[in-house]
Design a protein around this motif. Structure first.
Motif, PDB file in Angstrom:
ATOM      1  N   PRO A   1       0.807  -1.227   0.000  1.00  0.00           N
ATOM      2  CA  PRO A   1       0.000   0.000   0.000  1.00  0.00           C
ATOM      3  C   PRO A   1       0.841   1.278   0.000  1.00  0.00           C
ATOM      4  O   PRO A   1       0.306   2.359  -0.228  1.00  0.00           O
ATOM      5  N   TYR A   2       2.157   1.131   0.222  1.00  0.00           N
ATOM      6  CA  TYR A   2       3.058   2.288   0.247  1.00  0.00           C
ATOM      7  C   TYR A   2       4.097   2.214  -0.863  1.00  0.00           C
ATOM      8  O   TYR A   2       5.166   2.806  -0.766  1.00  0.00           O
ATOM      9  N   TYR A   3       3.749   1.549  -1.933  1.00  0.00           N
ATOM     10  CA  TYR A   3       4.625   1.387  -3.081  1.00  0.00           C
ATOM     11  C   TYR A   3       5.002   2.737  -3.688  1.00  0.00           C
ATOM     12  O   TYR A   3       4.158   3.625  -3.808  1.00  0.00           O
ATOM     13  N   SER A   4       6.293   2.868  -4.062  1.00  0.00           N
ATOM     14  CA  SER A   4       6.758   4.151  -4.591  1.00  0.00           C
ATOM     15  C   SER A   4       7.352   4.022  -5.981  1.00  0.00           C
ATOM     16  O   SER A   4       7.956   4.974  -6.485  1.00  0.00           O
ATOM     17  N   GLY A   5       7.230   2.870  -6.617  1.00  0.00           N
ATOM     18  CA  GLY A   5       7.673   2.704  -7.991  1.00  0.00           C
ATOM     19  C   GLY A   5       9.078   2.193  -8.165  1.00  0.00           C
ATOM     20  O   GLY A   5       9.568   2.101  -9.290  1.00  0.00           O
ATOM     21  N   THR A   6       9.748   1.836  -7.105  1.00  0.00           N
ATOM     22  CA  THR A   6      11.140   1.402  -7.198  1.00  0.00           C
ATOM     23  C   THR A   6      11.290  -0.069  -7.549  1.00  0.00           C
ATOM     24  O   THR A   6      12.403  -0.515  -7.825  1.00  0.00           O
ATOM     25  N   MET A   7      10.208  -0.813  -7.527  1.00  0.00           N
ATOM     26  CA  MET A   7      10.267  -2.242  -7.851  1.00  0.00           C
ATOM     27  C   MET A   7       9.194  -2.566  -8.884  1.00  0.00           C
ATOM     28  O   MET A   7       8.285  -1.773  -9.105  1.00  0.00           O
ATOM     29  N   THR A   8       9.318  -3.715  -9.496  1.00  0.00           N
ATOM     30  CA  THR A   8       8.296  -4.141 -10.451  1.00  0.00           C
ATOM     31  C   THR A   8       6.972  -4.328  -9.724  1.00  0.00           C
ATOM     32  O   THR A   8       6.908  -5.023  -8.712  1.00  0.00           O
ATOM     33  N   PRO A   9       5.905  -3.733 -10.202  1.00  0.00           N
ATOM     34  CA  PRO A   9       4.621  -3.840  -9.513  1.00  0.00           C
ATOM     35  C   PRO A   9       4.003  -5.225  -9.632  1.00  0.00           C
ATOM     36  O   PRO A   9       4.393  -6.024 -10.477  1.00  0.00           O
ATOM     37  N   SER A  10       3.004  -5.462  -8.798  1.00  0.00           N
ATOM     38  CA  SER A  10       2.368  -6.776  -8.754  1.00  0.00           C
ATOM     39  C   SER A  10       1.543  -7.060 -10.007  1.00  0.00           C
ATOM     40  O   SER A  10       1.495  -8.195 -10.489  1.00  0.00           O
ATOM     41  N   TYR A  11       0.868  -6.039 -10.523  1.00  0.00           N
ATOM     42  CA  TYR A  11      -0.048  -6.221 -11.652  1.00  0.00           C
ATOM     43  C   TYR A  11       0.156  -5.131 -12.690  1.00  0.00           C
ATOM     44  O   TYR A  11       0.411  -3.974 -12.348  1.00  0.00           O
ATOM     45  N   TRP A  12      -0.010  -5.529 -13.948  1.00  0.00           N
ATOM     46  CA  TRP A  12       0.066  -4.593 -15.063  1.00  0.00           C
ATOM     47  C   TRP A  12      -1.266  -4.562 -15.798  1.00  0.00           C
ATOM     48  O   TRP A  12      -1.937  -5.582 -15.932  1.00  0.00           O
TER      49      TRP A  12
END
Length: 126
Positions: A105-116
Motif C-alpha cells: 500500500p506504500y509502493y513508490s515505484g522502485t520495484m516491479t509492480p504486482s499487476y500490469w
C-alpha cells in the motif's frame, strides 16, 4: 486484478492529456483502496520507465525525474480509478503508458509492480 487504461491519443507539443485507469477483479477481502497505483511508460527501443505512483490513501505521490513538475497522479477510490494528468507534453513523452497496481500500500515505484494493465498510446508531435 484487471486494469483498464484509457485516454491516450495524438497531441501536439505543449498540450495536456489525462489518462485514466479503472481497476477491477480484486481478490476476496481486497479492494482498489488496498493497492498502491502507478504509471509506467515504454518508448520504442527503450526500457519501461517509471512515471508516477500513489499510495493507497492518495496522500503520498512519487514521480520519475523526467516528469516531475509536469505530470500529476491522483486517485478516486470510490470509482476504482487512478489518473495521470500530463501537462506541457513534449515529443520525448511519446510512449505506451501502462497502469500498474501493487500489493504494497506504500509502493513508490522502485520495484516491479504486482499487476500490469494494458497500455494506452500517447503520441506527441512537434
Amino acid at each position: 486484478v484487471q486494469l483498464q487504461a484509457s485516454g491516450g491519443g495524438l497531441v501536439q507539443a505543449g498540450d495536456s492529456l489525462r489518462l485514466a485507469c479503472v481497476g477491477s477483479g480484486f481478490p476476496s477481502g481486497f479492494s482498489f483502496s488496498s493497492y498502491s497505483m502507478g504509471w509506467f511508460r515504454q518508448a520504442p527501443g527503450k526500457e519501461r520507465e517509471f512515471v508516477a505512483a500513489i499510495i493507497w490513501s492518495g496522500t503520498r505521490r512519487s514521480y520519475g525525474d523526467s516528469v516531475k513538475g509536469r505530470f500529476s497522479i491522483s486517485r478516486d477510490n470510490a470509482k476504482n480509478t487512478v489518473f495521470l494528468q500530463m501537462n506541457t507534453l513534449n515529443v520525448e513523452d511519446t510512449a505506451v503508458y501502462y497502469c500498474a497496481a501493487d500489493q504494497n500500500p506504500y509502493y513508490s515505484g522502485t520495484m516491479t509492480p504486482s499487476y500490469w494493465g494494458q497500455g494506452t498510446q500517447v503520441t506527441v508531435s512537434s
